[in-house]
Design a protein around this motif. Structure first.
Motif, PDB file in Angstrom:
ATOM      1  N   SER A  10       5.131   4.886   0.131  1.00 67.52           N
ATOM      2  CA  SER A  10       5.388   3.248   0.350  1.00 67.52           C
ATOM      3  C   SER A  10       6.722   3.002  -0.256  1.00 67.52           C
ATOM      4  O   SER A  10       7.599   2.242   0.091  1.00 67.52           O
ATOM      5  N   TYR A  25       3.983   1.073  -6.672  1.00 68.72           N
ATOM      6  CA  TYR A  25       3.437   0.048  -5.728  1.00 68.72           C
ATOM      7  C   TYR A  25       2.023   0.619  -5.606  1.00 68.72           C
ATOM      8  O   TYR A  25       1.556   1.722  -5.746  1.00 68.72           O
ATOM      9  N   ASP A  26       1.249  -0.535  -5.382  1.00 63.26           N
ATOM     10  CA  ASP A  26      -0.501   0.037  -5.361  1.00 63.26           C
ATOM     11  C   ASP A  26      -0.604   1.010  -4.205  1.00 63.26           C
ATOM     12  O   ASP A  26      -0.378   0.960  -3.274  1.00 63.26           O
ATOM     13  N   PRO A  27      -1.410   2.208  -4.889  1.00 63.73           N
ATOM     14  CA  PRO A  27      -1.418   3.350  -4.023  1.00 63.73           C
ATOM     15  C   PRO A  27      -2.492   3.113  -2.993  1.00 63.73           C
ATOM     16  O   PRO A  27      -2.629   3.843  -2.110  1.00 63.73           O
ATOM     17  N   ILE A  29      -2.692   0.269  -1.289  1.00 65.94           N
ATOM     18  CA  ILE A  29      -2.324  -0.574  -0.240  1.00 65.94           C
ATOM     19  C   ILE A  29      -1.699   0.072   1.199  1.00 65.94           C
ATOM     20  O   ILE A  29      -1.033   0.912   0.941  1.00 65.94           O
ATOM     21  N   ASP A  50       2.827   2.233   6.742  1.00 64.48           N
ATOM     22  CA  ASP A  50       2.551   2.908   5.759  1.00 64.48           C
ATOM     23  C   ASP A  50       1.099   3.168   5.317  1.00 64.48           C
ATOM     24  O   ASP A  50       0.445   2.420   4.948  1.00 64.48           O
ATOM     25  N   THR A  51       0.847   4.428   5.629  1.00 66.25           N
ATOM     26  CA  THR A  51      -0.767   4.760   5.323  1.00 66.25           C
ATOM     27  C   THR A  51      -0.898   5.078   3.767  1.00 66.25           C
ATOM     28  O   THR A  51       0.132   5.544   2.973  1.00 66.25           O
TER      29      THR A  51
END
Ligand SMILES: Nc1nc2c(ncn2[C@@H]2O[C@H](COP(=O)(O)OP(=O)(O)O)[C@@H](O)[C@H]2O)c(=O)[nH]1
Ligand SMILES: [Mg+2]
Length: 222
Positions: A10, A25-27, A29, A50-51
């Motif tokens: 991310s 960053y929220d893992p 998302i 973005d996986t």
């Protein structure tokens, strides 16, 4: 940091798309971004998926891989296991794409963390060699090192592959086995390289239209 989660997918994506470094960053998302970029003088619309750290062999991941044209396989130089996990991911990509010829780069992220390294640049080079010379970049999302280069490289590979696929092959110039047909989806029957609107009557609407007509390329960050 365990597993492939947290390697900086991310952070790399957001750094590339928005030019900022996001500390946390929220893992969970998973998101897709678009960015208009220029590669070798050609503008193109890039979509980046973005996986998130979902289990490796889920149906979701299969879908992502199916839909993507190019792939960034990211590990962290501070986490040896993250590199090891990429082996299976690459296998999965090639199996799903049913070819060895998949636009791809190998990215060793967090190269700024010199004291926490578990992997050297040579380790990455070695994997790159094993992977049939997959382009390799050590990168830092934090310091914006090699971020752009890595993304541009995949896009360039996608474009090159498209050109190969649409070039007449009967000349026998290459003894290569015939490349598989590109996914029906990515194939526009009218392979039109759209002309930009004439500059004189250029309006916002024209610009928007031109943008829409630009071919979209999709890359997936795994
Ligand atoms: N030092 C350093 N930390 C990074 C870098 N890239 C990401 N991180 C940190 O690593 C953690 C995981 O990053 P994230 O992008 O969420 O990883 P993802 O799970 O692969 O999407 C976050 O705390 C980031 O701030 C980098 O290039 N350098
Ligand atoms: Mg993430």
């Amino acid at each position: 940091m365990r597993g492939a989660g947290g390697v900086g997918k991310s952070s790399l994506t957001v750094q590339f798309v928005q030019g900022v470094y996001i500390e946390s960053y929220d893992p969970t998302i998973e998101d897709s971004y678009t960015k208009e970029i220029e590669v070798d003088g050609r503008a193109c619309n890039l979509e980046i998926l973005d996986t998130a750290g979902v289990a490796q062999f889920t149906a979701m991941r299969e879908l992502y891989i199916k839909s993507g044209q190019g792939f960034l396989l990211v590990y962290s130089v501070t986490d040896k296991s993250s590199m090891e996990e990429l082996m299976a991911i690459r296998e999965q990509v090639m199996r799903i794409k049913d070819t060895q010829n998949v636009p791809m780069v190998l990215v060793g992220n967090k190269c700024d963390l010199t004291n926490d390294r578990e992997l050297t640049p040579e380790d990455g080079i070695e994997v790159s060699k094993k992977w049939n010379k997959t382009p390799f970049y050590e990168a830092s999302a934090m310091y914006k090192m090699n971020v752009e280069d890595a993304f541009i490289d995949v896009v360039r590979q996608i474009i090159r592959k498209e050109a190969q696929a649409s070039a007449p092959t009967r000349s026998g110039s290459g003894a290569q086995p015939k490349e598989e047909q590109p996914a029906a989806k990515s194939r526009k029957p009218s392979e039109s390289v759209k002309q930009p609107p004439p500059a004189k009557s250029s309006t916002v609407a024209d610009a928007k239209k031109a943008k829409k007509l630009k071919k979209k390329r999709k890359c997936v960050i795994l």
